[in-house]
Design an enzyme around this catalytic site. Structure first.
Site, PDB file in Angstrom:
ATOM      1  CD  GLU A 114      -2.887   0.967   2.435  1.00 15.28           C
ATOM      2  OE1 GLU A 114      -3.739   1.852   2.572  1.00 15.28           O
ATOM      3  OE2 GLU A 114      -2.736   0.025   3.240  1.00 15.28           O
ATOM      4  NE  ARG A 130       3.714  -8.411  10.935  1.00 13.66           N
ATOM      5  CZ  ARG A 130       2.997  -7.313  10.697  1.00 13.66           C
ATOM      6  NH1 ARG A 130       1.676  -7.349  10.834  1.00 13.66           N
ATOM      7  NH2 ARG A 130       3.587  -6.195  10.341  1.00 13.66           N
ATOM      8  CE  LYS A 135       3.493   1.032   5.093  1.00 14.19           C
ATOM      9  NZ  LYS A 135       2.651   0.685   3.934  1.00 14.19           N
TER      10      LYS A 135
END
Length: 779
Positions: free
Chosen positions: A287, A502, A512
Site C-alpha cells: 500500500e 510475519r 507507518k
C-alpha cells in the site's frame, strides 16, 4: 441408530486414546466412519486385519476435500487388499487429484495402474536392485563405513522398487551392508561430532487451522511450507526458495487443502496455464502510504525470490485503493527499495488499473444476489458481535439502483456501503466491498467517488494478473475463505493463497502511523532517519541489501511469527561487510602524538584494503612526525590487563612496523586531560620484546563527522540526539568516499557515507554496526 464412534474406531485397531482423539475431529470422524462402513460391507462381517485398519485410517486422514466423493472406492480397494501399502495408497490419491478432482467417474484400470495394483515385487528383484545400488556406492561405503548416510541408498532403492514392501527393502539393504562391511568395530561405535549450522532457526510451524470455502476446518499446506524438518533457513534466498519451500505446482491449485473446486475450475485452470505458459507468477502488493520497512524485506524476498528461483515472474502492484493516504514519493521509494534489494519487477501495476473491471464485477455480484447496499454506520459494525444488516435481503434491482447512485455521488461519505454476503473465518459477517470517499485519486482523478476495499480488490487483481501463488502474511489467513469465495462467485480463475509468519524485529518500530507521528513531533527527521528500520533508513545507515536478503534466508519460511533480536540481522551485515567494505584508519577521540627518533620511513605507506586478501587492492596513506591515536590507547596510570601505551609499556603502530614508547606530556587542557604527548620510536625488528598490541592511527588527517547511532528505543529519552563526534580520518577518504560507500574503521566498526556529506569538502559517516569484538580490545 446412533453409531458408537469410539467402538468403530477401535475395531480397526486404534487405541482407546487415539479413538477418542479422532472422535473430536468432525471432518476426520466423518471420513473414517464412511470408509469403515464400506470396508465392512466388502468383508461381510470378517474382522479387519491390522494392515487394512491402518490403511483405512490413512485414507480417511489423507484424502482431500476435492476427492472425498471417491472414499468408498478407495475403501473397497483397501478391503479387497488391492491397495495394500501406503505407497499404493499415495499413488491412488495422487491419481484421483489429477484425474478426478470434482467427483468425476473414475477409470478404474488407470487407477489400478497408477497405484501399482497387481504388481508384486519378488524377493529376487529386491535383492538384485539392492546389489546394483551397493555396487554403485561401494568405494564410499568402504571408506565411510557405518557413518555413511544409508538413507540416501534407501531413497534410491524405494524409487527403483516403488511397489515393493518397504520393510523387505530395508531388511535386504541392511543385510547386504553387513555382508560388505562386517560387524561394527569399536571405531564405528564412536559418534562423529555434528557441525552445527550457522543459520537462523525458523520455529517449526504448529498445526495452524484454517477454514475452507465449504466451512470445514482443515490444516492448510502453508503449515508445512518449510520442507526441512529441522526448520532451518538457508544461506541464500535462492537456496531457500529452490530447496526448502514447497508450494503447489503451477496449475495444480486444486490439490491444495481448502481450495474450492467448482464445475468451472478445470476449464479456468486450462486457460490459466495457456496464459502463463506454466510459469510461476507472484506479486508484491504494498500500500503506497509510507516507506517500506524491515518486515517488507521478508515479503519482497518471498514474492520475488520464489518466482526467480523457479524461472517465473513477479509483479509490483501498488494497492492504491485508499487515496487519502497515498503520496507520489511513496510510489517512487517503494520501487527504489525493491530494486535496491536486487529485484526487477516483471510489470508495475496498480489496483486502480482495474477499477472499471472491479466495478463491473460488483454489479455482477449484486445481480447474483451475493452483494447488497447497506446503510449501517462504521461505528455500528465494530465489536465482536455487531447486529446483522436490516438491508441484507433487499431486492436485487433495488441494490443495483442504489449502488449506481453511490457511484454517481448521491450519498454522503459513510451513508452507504456495498457489502458481500460471506462470513469470514473469525466470524466477521458480510465484509465491505465498496465505500464512499470524495477524494481525488492520484491516477484516476475525480472519476470515482467509491473505492474498493482490500477484501474485495486483492483476490480479483490476483485473478486478473493470473497470479499462481498469492503469498501473504499470517494475519490474512482469516481472509482466505472470502478470497476463494469471491473468485468462485464470479466464475473467474482463482489463485491459491499461502500464508507465512510475519517478521518482527525487537527494539524497532515499523508501524507507518507511529513513524509518521515520530516525524511530525520532530523525534526523528524523516523516513530515512538512520535510527529507524525503514529500508531507506537502513540504506542510509549502510546496511548492504545482500545482508538483508541473507537475513531473511537464515530465518526460513514458516507459519510461525518470527520475533528476532537485531543482533541476528547485524551478524548478517558484518558477514557481508567483512568481505566488501575496505578497511581504513579513523580516530574518533584524537590524541596528538609527536614522534622523535623515527627510523628512516617514507612519507606515505601503501596498506591493503582487505588485510586478509592483499589481492583485493591497496590505498596510500600519509606518514608524518605528528600522528593521532585514540585517547583510549594511552593511559598515564598502569592498569591490570591494559595492553596499549603507558609510561612503562610500548605499543605497536599498525602497518608502520614501529613500536613507540612514552617520553613526556606536551600539553593538557583545563580539566587536566592530556591532549599532546611525545614518544620515541624503534623498528619492530630492533626490539627484543614484541609489543602486546598494535593500534591504529592517522597522520595529516582530514576532519570528518561520525555519527554513532544506537537503538532509538534504548535511550531514556528518545528525543535526545544520538552521539556525534568530530573525528579524524585518512585524507585518501576525501578523494575516494562517495555517498553510501562502506568502510571498516579499524578496531571501531563498519561505517557508511551519509548523504549529508559535501563531496570533496566534508564527509559524514554513519555507524552501520560495531565490530563483533568489544571495541575496547585491540584487533
Amino acid at each position: 441408530m446412533k453409531v458408537d464412534r469410539i467402538a468403530e474406531f477401535k475395531s480397526i485397531g486404534l487405541s482407546e486414546v487415539k479413538a477418542k482423539e479422532t472422535a473430536k475431529n468432525e471432518a476426520l470422524s466423518g471420513n473414517l466412519l464412511e470408509v469403515i462402513s464400506t470396508a465392512r460391507e466388502v468383508l461381510q462381517g470378517k474382522e479387519f486385519s491390522k494392515n487394512v485398519g491402518t490403511l483405512l485410517y490413512h485414507v480417511a486422514s489423507k484424502t482431500k476435500p476435492q476427492i472425498r466423493s471417491h472414499l468408498p472406492l478407495l475403501a473397497k480397494y483397501i478391503a479387497e487388499e488391492k491397495i495394500d501399502t501406503e505407497t499404493r495408497l499415495a499413488g491412488a490419491l495422487d491419481f484421483l487429484m489429477h484425474e478426478a478432482p470434482k467427483g468425476e467417474k473414475v477409470d478404474e484400470d488407470a487407477l489400478c495402474k497408477a497405484s501399482g495394483v497387481g504388481i508384486n515385487v519378488t524377493p529376487e528383484e529386491i535383492e538384485s536392485t539392492i546389489e546394483k545400488i551397493i555396487d554403485k556406492y561401494r568405494e564410499q561405503l568402504l571408506a565411510d563405513r557405518y557413518s555413511f548416510n544409508v538413507g540416501k541408498l534407501l531413497a534410491e532403492a524405494r524409487q527403483d522398487l516403488k511397489w515393493a514392501d518397504g520393510k523387505l527393502v530395508k531388511n535386504e539393504l541392511d543385510v547386504q551392508i553387513l555382508d560388505l562391511l562386517g560387524p561394527k568395530s569399536d571405531a564405528d561405535m564412536v559418534k562423529k561430532p555434528i557441525s552445527k549450522k550457522q543459520t537462523g532457526k525458523g520455529e517449526k510451524i504448529s498445526d495452524g487451522k484454517a477454514v475452507n470455502g465449504s466451512g470445514d476446518s482443515k490444516k492448510h499446506p502453508v503449515d508445512d511450507v518449510n520442507g526441512d524438518e529441522s526448520g532451518d533457513g538457508a544461506a541464500t534466498i535462492q537456496e531457500l526458495m529452490k530447496n526448502k519451500v514447497h508450494f503447489h505446482k503451477v496449475g495444480e491449485n486444486y490439490k491444495t487443502d481448502s481450495y474450492v473446486v467448482t464445475p468451472q475450475t478445470m476449464e479456468l485452470l486450462k486457460e490459466h496455464l495457456s496464459i502463463t505458459g506454466r510459469k510461476v507468477r507472484t506479486r508484491f502488493p504494498p500500500e503506497p502510504n509510507g516507506i517500506l520497512h524491515i518486515g517488507h524485506v521478508k515479503a519482497i524476498n518471498i514474492d520475488f525470490g520464489y518466482a526467480e528461483a523457479h524461472g517465473g515472474v513477479c509483479f509490483l502492484r501498488y494497492d492504491d485503493t485508499n487515496p487519502e493516504k497515498e503520496e507520489e514519493k511513496f510510489f517512487t521509494a517503494i520501487q527504489d527499495m525493491v530494486e535496491w534489494l536486487g529485484y526487477k519487477p516483471y510489470k508495475i501495476t496498480h489496483s486502480s488499473d482495474y477499477f472499471d473491471q472491479l466495478y463491473e464485477w460488483a454489479e455482477k455480484l449484486i445481480g447474483k444476489g451475493l452483494a447488497y447496499v447497506c446503510h449501517q454506520r462504521p461505528e455500528d459494525l465494530k465489536g465482536f458481535n455487531p447486529p446483522p444488516s436490516p438491508w441484507r435481503d433487499r431486492p436485487i434491482h433495488e441494490n443495483l439502483s442504489l449502488f449506481r447512485a453511490m457511484k454517481n455521488g448521491y450519498f454522503d461519505e459513510g451513508e452507504a456501503t456495498l457489502r458481500m454476503k460471506v462470513t469470514l473465518e473469525e466470524g466477521k459477517q458480510d465484509p465491505v466491498a465498496y465505500r464512499i470517499k470524495y477524494i481525488s485519486h492520484h491516477r484516476t482523478g475525480d472519476k470515482w467517488c467509491i473505492y474498493p476495499t482490500y477484501d474485495y480488490t486483492h483476490c480479483l487483481c490476483d485473478s486478473i494478473e493470473h497470479i499462481t501463488h498469492s503469498l501473504c502474511t499470517k494475519e490474512f489467513q482469516s481472509r482466505r475463505s472470502s478470497y476463494y469465495w469471491l473468485c468462485n462467485a464470479l466464475d473467474i480463475y482463482c489463485p491459491v493463497q499461502w500464508e507465512y509468519g510475519r517478521l518482527n524485529l525487537n527494539y524497532t518500530l515499523v508501524s507507518k502511523r507511529k513513524i509518521a507521528k515520530l516525524i511530525t513531533e520532530g523525534i526523528v527527521k524523516d523516513w530515512d532517519d538512520p535510527r529507524l528500520f525503514t529500508l531507506t533508513a537502513l540504506r542510509r545507515r549502510g546496511f548492504p541489501p545482500q545482508a538483508l536478503n541473507n537475513f531473511v534466508a537464515r530465518l526460513g519460511v514458516t507459519g510461525a511469527l518470527a520475533s528476532v533480536d537485531p543482533s541476528l540481522l547485524e551478524a548478517c551485515v558484518r558477514d557481508e561487510l567483512n568481505a566488501t567494505a575496505p578497511r581504513t584508519m579513523v580516530v574518533l577521540e584524537p590524541l596528538e602524538v609527536t614522534m622523535k627518533d623515527i627510523p628512516s620511513m617514507p612519507d606515505s605507506l601503501s596498506i591493503p584494503d582487505f588485510p586478509s586478501d592483499i589481492n583485493k587492492g591497496t590505498h596510500s596513506i600519509a606518514f608524518k612526525k605528528v600522528i593521532y591515536i585514540e585517547r583510549s590507547d594511552f593511559k598515564m596510570e598502569e592498569e591490570k590487563g591494559y595492553r596499549r601505551l603507558t609510561p612503562s609499556q610500548g605499543v605497536g603502530l599498525r602497518h608502520a612496523g614501529l613500536v613507540m614508547y612514552f617520553s613526556r606530556i606536551l600539553s593538557q587542557d583545563k580539566e587536566g586531560r592530556v591532549t599532546k604527548i611525545e614518544v620515541t620510536c624503534k623498528s619492530v625488528s630492533e626490539v627484543k620484546e614484541k609489543p602486546k598490541a598494535f593500534i591504529h592511527w592517522v597522520a595529516a588527517p582530514i576532519p570528518i563527522q561520525v555519527r554513532l547511532y544506537e537503538s532509538l528505543f534504548c535511550h531514556k529519552n528518545p528525543e535526545d540526539p544520538n552521539q556525534e563526534v568530530e573525528a579524524k580520518g585518512d585524507a585518501y577518504l576525501l578523494r575516494k568516499a562517495k555517498v553510501y560507500d562502506k568502510f571498516q574503521f579499524e578496531r571501531i566498526g563498519f561505517f557508511s557515507v551519509d548523504p549529508d556529506s559535501v563531496p570533496g569538502e566534508q564527509l559524514v559517516f554513519n555507524r552501520t554496526v560495531s565490530l563483533k569484538e568489544d571495541t575496547g580490545k585491540n584487533s
